[in-house]
Scaffold this motif. Structure first.
Motif, mmCIF file in Angstrom:
data_model
loop_
_atom_site.group_PDB
_atom_site.id
_atom_site.type_symbol
_atom_site.label_atom_id
_atom_site.label_comp_id
_atom_site.label_asym_id
_atom_site.label_seq_id
_atom_site.Cartn_x
_atom_site.Cartn_y
_atom_site.Cartn_z
ATOM 1 N N GLN A 57 40.123 41.287 35.256
ATOM 2 C CA GLN A 57 38.776 41.807 35.497
ATOM 3 C C GLN A 57 37.736 41.142 34.598
ATOM 4 O O GLN A 57 36.571 40.983 34.993
ATOM 5 N N TYR A 74 37.528 37.143 35.739
ATOM 6 C CA TYR A 74 36.864 36.911 37.024
ATOM 7 C C TYR A 74 35.836 38.011 37.295
ATOM 8 O O TYR A 74 36.022 38.881 38.152
ATOM 9 N N PRO A 75 34.722 37.999 36.578
ATOM 10 C CA PRO A 75 33.728 39.073 36.690
ATOM 11 C C PRO A 75 33.049 39.142 38.056
ATOM 12 O O PRO A 75 32.470 40.176 38.399
ATOM 13 N N ASP A 76 33.111 38.070 38.848
ATOM 14 C CA ASP A 76 32.480 38.088 40.168
ATOM 15 C C ASP A 76 33.424 38.582 41.265
ATOM 16 O O ASP A 76 33.033 38.646 42.437
ATOM 17 N N VAL A 77 34.647 38.919 40.886
ATOM 18 C CA VAL A 77 35.628 39.465 41.834
ATOM 19 C C VAL A 77 35.706 40.973 41.650
ATOM 20 O O VAL A 77 35.765 41.462 40.523
ATOM 21 N N GLN A 78 35.690 41.708 42.763
ATOM 22 C CA GLN A 78 35.846 43.157 42.692
ATOM 23 C C GLN A 78 37.330 43.506 42.879
ATOM 24 O O GLN A 78 37.987 43.004 43.797
ATOM 25 N N ASN A 122 33.439 45.684 37.613
ATOM 26 C CA ASN A 122 33.985 45.078 38.837
ATOM 27 C C ASN A 122 35.374 45.623 39.197
ATOM 28 O O ASN A 122 36.025 45.107 40.085
#
Length: 251
Positions: A6, A9-13, A32
């Protein structure tokens, strides 16, 4: 793994099913990550009510490990059994055990223990813990006993299963994805959300219904009453105790 990913990869939910904040160790869920848990006490309640209403008075609960989800299942099972017993005017005895609380695995020792329950008069055991189901089902099959499954509909695995206390995994994923696609992920990201009857996230299997004294229509009515708040189910395991209608034999 989620605790590390998490942040990487802060742009992945991330949707983490059956995961609570404590499962992340010393990390907290970031914005996220949506942690989804379940109101297992509601599913357990429905299963306990179903078992007693269908005529079973000698019950057993076997928890594979004393983790929150299993604890809630068991406490709900007791409350449901109590409600049905009170309604029918009967008395219920229940063996309640964490004796094998170190794993969810099947074992000859577990099968021997549960066989002892069935031989002593237990009619139905709620097998609450992964592959330990195989040991309980084997013991039930040898003694003409019955089993309550857990998490998913386990009736295809054994004809000893009378019903299963289920989590609506697919429905909870759809619910969470609905938040994502409506740009409302922020409302569930970074926190834990517990889903239950309101979100169709717990229940009993109706497609393989085998109960004879409690109907699907009656079950659906009870489910609606839970959603409406007409039936309240306690989630605090510290309140577990014998009642006027259910005598617990805690092993």
């Amino acid at each position: 793994a989620i605790a590390e990913a998490q942040e990487k990869y802060p742009d992945v939910q991330f949707l983490a099913l059956d995961v609570s904040a404590s499962d992340l160790g010393d990390k907290a869920p970031t914005a996220n990550t949506a942690l989804i848990t379940y109101k297992e006490e509601q599913a357990g309640y429905l299963a306990g009510y179903a078992a007693v209403y269908d005529g079973y008075k000698e019950l057993g609960f076997l928890g594979g490990m004393a983790v929150p989800a299993v604890i809630r299942y068991g406490y709900g099972f007791v409350q449901g059994a109590d409600a049905a017993a009170k309604e029918l005017g009967v008395k219920v005895d229940m063996n309640y055990s964490w004796q094998y609380g170190a794993s969810f695995s099947a074992s000859p020792e577990l099968q021997t223990m549960v066989s002892g329950w069935y031989e002593a008069g237990t009619e139905v055991v709620f097998a609450c813990g992964g592959s330990m189901f195989a040991s309980v089902a084997a013991a039930a099959g040898a003694a003409d006993g019955k089993v309550v499954g857990v998490d998913v509909d386990q009736s295809p695995e054994s004809d000893t299963v009378i019903t299963s206390a289920m989590k609506g995994l697919a429905d909870s994923v759809q619910w969470a994805l609905g938040k994502f696609y409506s740009n409302e992920f922020a409302s569930i990201g970074g926190v834990g959300t517990s889903l239950g009857a309101n979100e169709n996230a717990v229940g009993l299997p109706t497609a393989t219904w085998s109960l004879t004294k409690w109907t699907v229509d009656e079950y659906n009515t009870m489910l609606k009453d839970i959603v409406a708040g007409k039936i309240t189910i306690d989630s605090d395991y510290n309140n577990l105790k014998s009642t006027d209608n259910v005598t617990l034999n805690i092993i």
